[in-house]
Enzyme design. Sequence first.
Site, PDB file in Angstrom:
ATOM      1  N   TYR A   1      32.371  69.973  31.262  1.00  0.00           N
ATOM      2  CA  TYR A   1      31.920  69.707  32.628  1.00  0.00           C
ATOM      3  C   TYR A   1      30.644  68.866  32.611  1.00  0.00           C
ATOM      4  O   TYR A   1      30.509  67.902  33.369  1.00  0.00           O
ATOM      5  CB  TYR A   1      31.686  71.023  33.368  1.00  0.00           C
ATOM      6  CG  TYR A   1      31.318  70.862  34.818  1.00  0.00           C
ATOM      7  CD1 TYR A   1      32.291  70.597  35.775  1.00  0.00           C
ATOM      8  CD2 TYR A   1      29.996  70.973  35.239  1.00  0.00           C
ATOM      9  CE1 TYR A   1      31.951  70.444  37.111  1.00  0.00           C
ATOM     10  CE2 TYR A   1      29.650  70.821  36.567  1.00  0.00           C
ATOM     11  CZ  TYR A   1      30.631  70.555  37.501  1.00  0.00           C
ATOM     12  OH  TYR A   1      30.285  70.402  38.833  1.00  0.00           O
TER      13      TYR A   1
ATOM     14  N   LYS B   1      30.028  65.136  34.228  1.00  0.00           N
ATOM     15  CA  LYS B   1      29.042  64.874  35.272  1.00  0.00           C
ATOM     16  C   LYS B   1      27.950  63.925  34.791  1.00  0.00           C
ATOM     17  O   LYS B   1      27.421  63.122  35.576  1.00  0.00           O
ATOM     18  CB  LYS B   1      28.444  66.187  35.776  1.00  0.00           C
ATOM     19  CG  LYS B   1      29.424  67.036  36.576  1.00  0.00           C
ATOM     20  CD  LYS B   1      29.922  66.299  37.809  1.00  0.00           C
ATOM     21  CE  LYS B   1      30.834  67.160  38.668  1.00  0.00           C
ATOM     22  NZ  LYS B   1      31.298  66.462  39.901  1.00  0.00           N
TER      23      LYS B   1
END
Length: 238
Positions: free
Chosen positions: A146, A150
């Site tokens: 993740y 990002k």
Amino acid sequence: MNIAGQTAFVTGANRGIGRRFVDELLTRGAGRVYAGVREPRRADEALRSDPRVTLVRLDLTERETIEAAARQAEDVSLLVNNAGISLMEPLLDGPLDGTRRTLDTNLYGTLDMTRAFAPALRAHRGALVNVLSALSWFTVPGAGAYAISKAGAWAMTNALRLELAPTGVLVQGVHLGAADTDMMGDYEGPKIDPAEVARQSLDGVEKGEVEILADDWSRTVKAALPREPNAVLSHLMG
């Protein structure tokens, strides 16, 4: 940009932050909101019954749905790239299926959406909002995929800002730690109201702001960037 009268497209619009973006856009008088969802027939009644909302089938890992959405919504002047997934899997042990799916959704899916809608945004001198994360700048155990997605999306947002600037398109990145959504249902720490994220972002769009630090997490982490990588983790986690 004055939100009133604008035509917006919001990805991941059925719940969480995306749904709050739809609500806030309508409150501010947006003329039409395209709501990108995986299964339109399962969208809640409020979305399905509002004449100002057009439900659009969208899966960021299926490029054909992105291309179809762009053809359907050629009048869009504001694109909110909100849809994303979070899979807690290690990077080194086990299969990489979850990591690849995370990158395909959060990074490449966001880029595919932006490329598909760039002609409309340029034509309307519109705005692009990318919902990012405080994890653009650090990570926690298990959140490597993740955080990579990002961090990449943050760099991509900065690059897109340069490419779209000559045509007058505003590009905004929105950072936050944890929001009170289904995705963060197991997290017991402080959470920001997703409606507050949407409000701050659209306030920023109307003021021409390119970065929104929506909560204490994002502000603390951004301020700590000059420190040793991941040193902020011990401070935040106590």
